[in-house]
Design a protein around this motif. Structure first.
Motif, PDB file in Angstrom:
ATOM      1  N   LYS A 139     -72.939  68.549   4.678  1.00 13.11           N
ATOM      2  CA  LYS A 139     -73.892  67.665   5.353  1.00 13.11           C
ATOM      3  C   LYS A 139     -73.353  66.243   5.439  1.00 13.11           C
ATOM      4  CE  LYS A 139     -78.193  70.127   4.307  1.00 13.11           C
ATOM      5  NZ  LYS A 139     -79.522  70.039   3.652  1.00 13.11           N
ATOM      6  N   LYS A 140     -72.704  65.795   4.373  1.00 10.80           N
ATOM      7  CA  LYS A 140     -72.165  64.437   4.347  1.00 10.80           C
ATOM      8  C   LYS A 140     -71.098  64.247   5.424  1.00 10.80           C
ATOM      9  CE  LYS A 140     -69.908  61.077   1.305  1.00 10.80           C
ATOM     10  NZ  LYS A 140     -69.358  60.830  -0.069  1.00 10.80           N
ATOM     11  N   THR A 141     -70.202  65.218   5.550  1.00 14.05           N
ATOM     12  CA  THR A 141     -69.138  65.114   6.555  1.00 14.05           C
ATOM     13  C   THR A 141     -69.713  65.184   7.966  1.00 14.05           C
ATOM     14  OG1 THR A 141     -67.583  66.186   5.032  1.00 14.05           O
ATOM     15  CG2 THR A 141     -66.955  66.092   7.350  1.00 14.05           C
ATOM     16  N   ILE A 142     -70.663  66.085   8.182  1.00 12.31           N
ATOM     17  CA  ILE A 142     -71.279  66.218   9.499  1.00 12.31           C
ATOM     18  C   ILE A 142     -71.981  64.923   9.899  1.00 12.31           C
ATOM     19  CG2 ILE A 142     -73.094  67.417  10.801  1.00 12.31           C
ATOM     20  CD1 ILE A 142     -72.396  69.929   9.139  1.00 12.31           C
ATOM     21  N   GLN A 143     -72.695  64.311   8.972  1.00 11.05           N
ATOM     22  CA  GLN A 143     -73.379  63.039   9.242  1.00 11.05           C
ATOM     23  C   GLN A 143     -72.393  61.919   9.556  1.00 11.05           C
ATOM     24  OE1 GLN A 143     -75.794  62.459   5.761  1.00 11.05           O
ATOM     25  NE2 GLN A 143     -77.340  63.963   6.385  1.00 11.05           N
TER      26      GLN A 143
END
Length: 502
Positions: A139-143
């Motif tokens: 989720k962190k990378t996608i954001q």
């Protein structure tokens, strides 16, 4: 005396062979295989397949039931067509069905399956999955790529704006725009920048489609080895070789660029892979070929799944103007300004979520989930032998009238109102991204782009469909062939600004 001994030995041997044969025959007769459609000698059930196997299997399942055993030449294949049967395969016996089939196309295009999707179940697959989950699909990378998504969506908006202001008859290839958008966002995340603006870059969109068509092809020689010459005559082998060469030239150039600038700050997934490759302290070995194969899957399979979903969504909305109006009203009620619809605003759009869920139900990007059985197993009372290929027909499961009602084939987003269904694959009547150990882990990356791109597209433009090949005033639903089933014909539309009517 010697003759008596010899006679006794021969008698004993013959008796043993007879009893063994009888025992084997007796054991075989006790097995209870799934029902099988009638088949022809040598080719088996190959004659019952159309260009769209998921549709053929669906029709046959209405006659033979949710579990069917086909014989495609020498290859036994189990087709699963109900939620109950899928639960047995993907949950109860998931570990036994955790391998992917070793096909000719996987061998040629993905080096025997050294990627995330088709690698054999084992330590290598676990290491690759962990690497992707941590450095690309979290989720962190996608954001962190939200600004990239915004930038590329605005590029697409500018193209549509120019077309809408030029003349009332101006048309655009929306399928092409959505493909370029997806490719540019994914290549930026995986490779550090987009490549579509370079010389020959526009060919990458065509390469994505050809790659997925070949990956989903049915080479005749794989099922009937003596007929392998037919694949050569129809040019299948040359097509595979050509696509492989084009991909390898492109990726070799990309990898070399990153190696030449290895002293700079790592910002793309390819840099993570190169760093992993050089790290001698880890047990995970990733050679150059394996590195490029992993990039192939992320760039081509990931892009195809994402733009296919957007393409089918716009197709259904154009076919159902009442749904388009309802969605546009919701978007405007949440995003009350004339500016870019943000990803934060998108999270408040319930009807948009229902529309996407319904599109994934009717048009799953990968309608057939392939598996291969690792050991003998009994499913719903039927005996399935180890080595059997398995196809979970998501297309059939998500159109089952027993689950979805008599209108299961119709586009009705409202059916998902107050529904607890999600994309996690825990409810086996709805499996757009699969389930179990081999579930597609890239749904978060895809949905992040799909939701915000569709919201901006619907809010800002009134798209009118150009008459199709048969003169219909609505987009057709003809499907292309391949692993990811996209539209057969591009979606050509005339864009008009929708903001002036607010």
């Amino acid at each position: 005396m010697e003759m008596i001994v010899i006679s006794l030995c021969l008698t004993t041997l013959l008796a043993f062979l007879f009893l063994k044969s009888f025992h084997k025959k007796n054991t075989t007769t006790k097995l209870n295989p799934p029902p099988s459609p009638w088949r022809l000698p040598v080719i088996g059930n190959l004659h019952q397949l159309s260009l769209h196997p998921h549709r053929s299997f669906y029709s046959l399942s209405l006659r033979y039931g949710p579990l069917m055993l086909f014989h495609f030449g020498r290859v036994p294949t189990l087709v699963v067509s109900s939620a109950d049967a899928a639960l047995e395969v993907l949950k109860t016996n998931d570990i036994k069905f955790s391998n992917r089939p070793k096909t000719k196309m996987v061998d040629k295009l993905l080096n025997g399956g050294r990627d995330l999707a088709f690698a054999p179940y084992g330590e290598y697959w676990r290491q690759v999955k962990s690497l992707c989950a941590l450095h690309l699909l979290s989720k962190k990378t996608i954001q962190s790529f939200e600004c990239v998504r915004k930038q590329e969506i605005n590029v697409m908006m500018d193209t549509l704006e120019k077309a809408s202001s030029s003349s009332s008859s101006s048309t655009v290839n929306l399928s092409q725009l959505l493909t370029t958008l997806t490719n540019d966002v994914i290549t930026t995340a995986v490779l550090g920048r987009k490549y579509s603006s370079e010389e020959g870059g526009n060919n990458s969109n065509n390469l994505v489609r050809r790659f997925n068509e070949l990956l989903g092809a049915f080479p005749l020689g794989e099922f009937i080895p003596v007929l392998a010459w037919i694949d050569r005559i129809r040019g299948l082998d040359k097509k595979v070789e050509k696509v492989n060469d084009e991909i390898d030239v492109f990726l070799e150039k990309v990898v070399q660029e990153h190696e030449d600038h290895s002293d700079e700050e790592m910002s793309a997934f390819v840099d993570i892979l190169l760093s992993t490759q050089k790290d001698k302290t880890t047990q995970f070995e990733l050679d150059r070929k394996g590195l490029k194969i992993l990039l192939v899957e992320l760039l081509f399979a990931g892009a195809a799944t994402t733009f296919t979903l957007m393409e089918w969504t716009m197709t259904e909305l154009l076919r159902h103007p009442e749904c388009m109006k309802k969605l546009r009203d919701e978007i405007r009620s949440v995003s009350t300004h004339d500016l870019y619809v943000t990803e934060k605003e998108v999270k408040e759009m319930n009807y948009l979520n229902m529309v996407i869920k319904e599109v994934l139900r009717l048009h799953p990007s990968g309608p057939l989930i392939p598996r291969e059985l690792r050991e003998d197993v009994k499913v719903n009372g039927y005996d399935i032998a180890a080595g059997t290929r398995v196809l979970i027909n998501i297309y059939a499961i998500q159109r089952d009238t027993a689950t979805w009602g008599a209108d299961a084939g119709e586009f009705k987003p409202e059916r998902h109102l107050n529904s607890l269904l999600d994309f996690e694959g825990q409810n086996f009547k709805y499996l757009p991204f699969g389930s179990g150990r081999r579930r597609c882990p890239g749904d978060g990356l895809a949905m992040a782009l799909v939701e915000v791109a569709l919201a901006n597209l619907v809010k800002r433009f009134d798209l009118r469909f150009k008459l199709g090949p048969i003169g219909d005033d609505k987009p057709d639903l003809a499907e292309a062939t391949g692993l990811d089933v996209c539209r057969k014909f591009p979606l050509i539309v005339s864009p008009f600004s929708a903001l002036s009517s607010t």
